[in-house]
Design an enzyme around this catalytic site. Structure first.
Site, mmCIF file in Angstrom:
data_model
loop_
_atom_site.group_PDB
_atom_site.id
_atom_site.type_symbol
_atom_site.label_atom_id
_atom_site.label_comp_id
_atom_site.label_asym_id
_atom_site.label_seq_id
_atom_site.Cartn_x
_atom_site.Cartn_y
_atom_site.Cartn_z
ATOM 1 N N SER A 187 0.861 -1.188 0.000
ATOM 2 C CA SER A 187 0.000 0.000 0.000
ATOM 3 C C SER A 187 0.892 1.232 0.000
ATOM 4 O O SER A 187 2.017 1.193 0.524
ATOM 5 C CB SER A 187 -0.887 0.007 1.245
ATOM 6 O OG SER A 187 -1.529 1.258 1.412
ATOM 7 N N TYR A 211 -2.540 0.463 9.884
ATOM 8 C CA TYR A 211 -2.523 -0.328 8.649
ATOM 9 C C TYR A 211 -1.222 -0.100 7.894
ATOM 10 O O TYR A 211 -0.584 -1.055 7.418
ATOM 11 C CB TYR A 211 -3.717 0.070 7.793
ATOM 12 C CG TYR A 211 -3.812 -0.633 6.463
ATOM 13 C CD1 TYR A 211 -4.280 -1.926 6.367
ATOM 14 C CD2 TYR A 211 -3.452 0.028 5.281
ATOM 15 C CE1 TYR A 211 -4.380 -2.574 5.139
ATOM 16 C CE2 TYR A 211 -3.559 -0.597 4.050
ATOM 17 C CZ TYR A 211 -4.024 -1.892 3.987
ATOM 18 O OH TYR A 211 -4.119 -2.528 2.761
#
Length: 232
Positions: A139, A152
């Site tokens: 990500s 995250y």
């Protein structure tokens, strides 16, 4: 037929990638937590002689990871391991001051610990392949500081580092960490409700992932949108 394991394969990017590989004749072992949705995805895949084994379960469960690898072995081996399963740690995302430690641990277990466990289980088969590869879905939150994405992002940064070290330790394999960029997925909707407008569908970045398999560039971290441009 080449064989791939794809985790988080019932929806979103995992499903889009599974569909693309099936169309190219890959045999697939597919993982997701919800059996009914996973079966629907598996039943909808078409390919020239493609065999699809859907195994519902949680990648944080060691017995489930062993079952995934065993299924690949029964299909003839393992050429590609895709760790796409992800957990946010909080839904919707929250600032670090409100990030529960329990949620953070859950994100680490799914995004990092399970990924390593699945790699460890898969290595004997991957080493036997003439084109063994590990692909972990990263990500941009792993490399950029975005408010509310701390837990995250930290888990994905750890995943990137695992992939980088694995590439050094396993020079006979290709190990790629791929940032898919913004996508319209259930995961993003859960992270930031109401903010998916204008975001591309996962299918739009799949050509970038396929270009890795076709070109087999050096192990490393890649951005799917840039790979798509190369593939054009």
């Amino acid at each position: 037929m080449p064989v791939a394991i794809i985790t988080g394969a019932s929806k979103g990017l995992g499903r889009a990638l599974a569909r693309a590989l099936a169309e190219r004749g890959w045999d697939l072992v597919l993982d997701a937590r919800t059996a009914s949705v996973l079966k629907e995805t598996a039943d909808g895949l078409d390919g020239p002689g493609t065999r699809v084994v859907p195994l519902a379960g949680d990648v944080t469960d060691a017995a489930h990871r062993r079952a995934l690898v065993a299924a690949a072995g029964e299909l003839g081996g393992l050429d590609l391991l895709v760790h796409n399963a992800s957990a946010l740690g909080a839904e919707p995302l929250v600032p670090l001051e409100r990030q529960s430690l329990e949620g953070f641990r859950a994100a680490l277990e799914t995004n990092v610990v399970a990924a390593l466990g699945l790699v460890q289980e898969s290595l004997p088969l991957l080493r036997r392949s003439d084109a063994g590869a590990v692909l972990v879905v990263s990500s941009d939150a792993a490399a950029e500081a975005y408010a509310t994405w701390g837990g995250y992002g930290a888990s994905k940064a750890a995943l990137d580092q695992l992939a980088a070290v694995l590439a050094v330790e396993e020079p006979g394999l290709r190990v790629w960490a791929v940032d898919p960029g913004d996508m319209r997925t259930d995961l993003y909707r859960a992270a930031v409700p109401g903010d998916e407008e204008g975001r591309p569908e996962p299918e739009t970045v799949v050509p970038g992932f396929l270009s890795l398999l076709e070109r087999r560039p050096a192990s490393g971290r890649y951005a799917a949108p840039a790979l798509v441009e190369v593939a054009r």
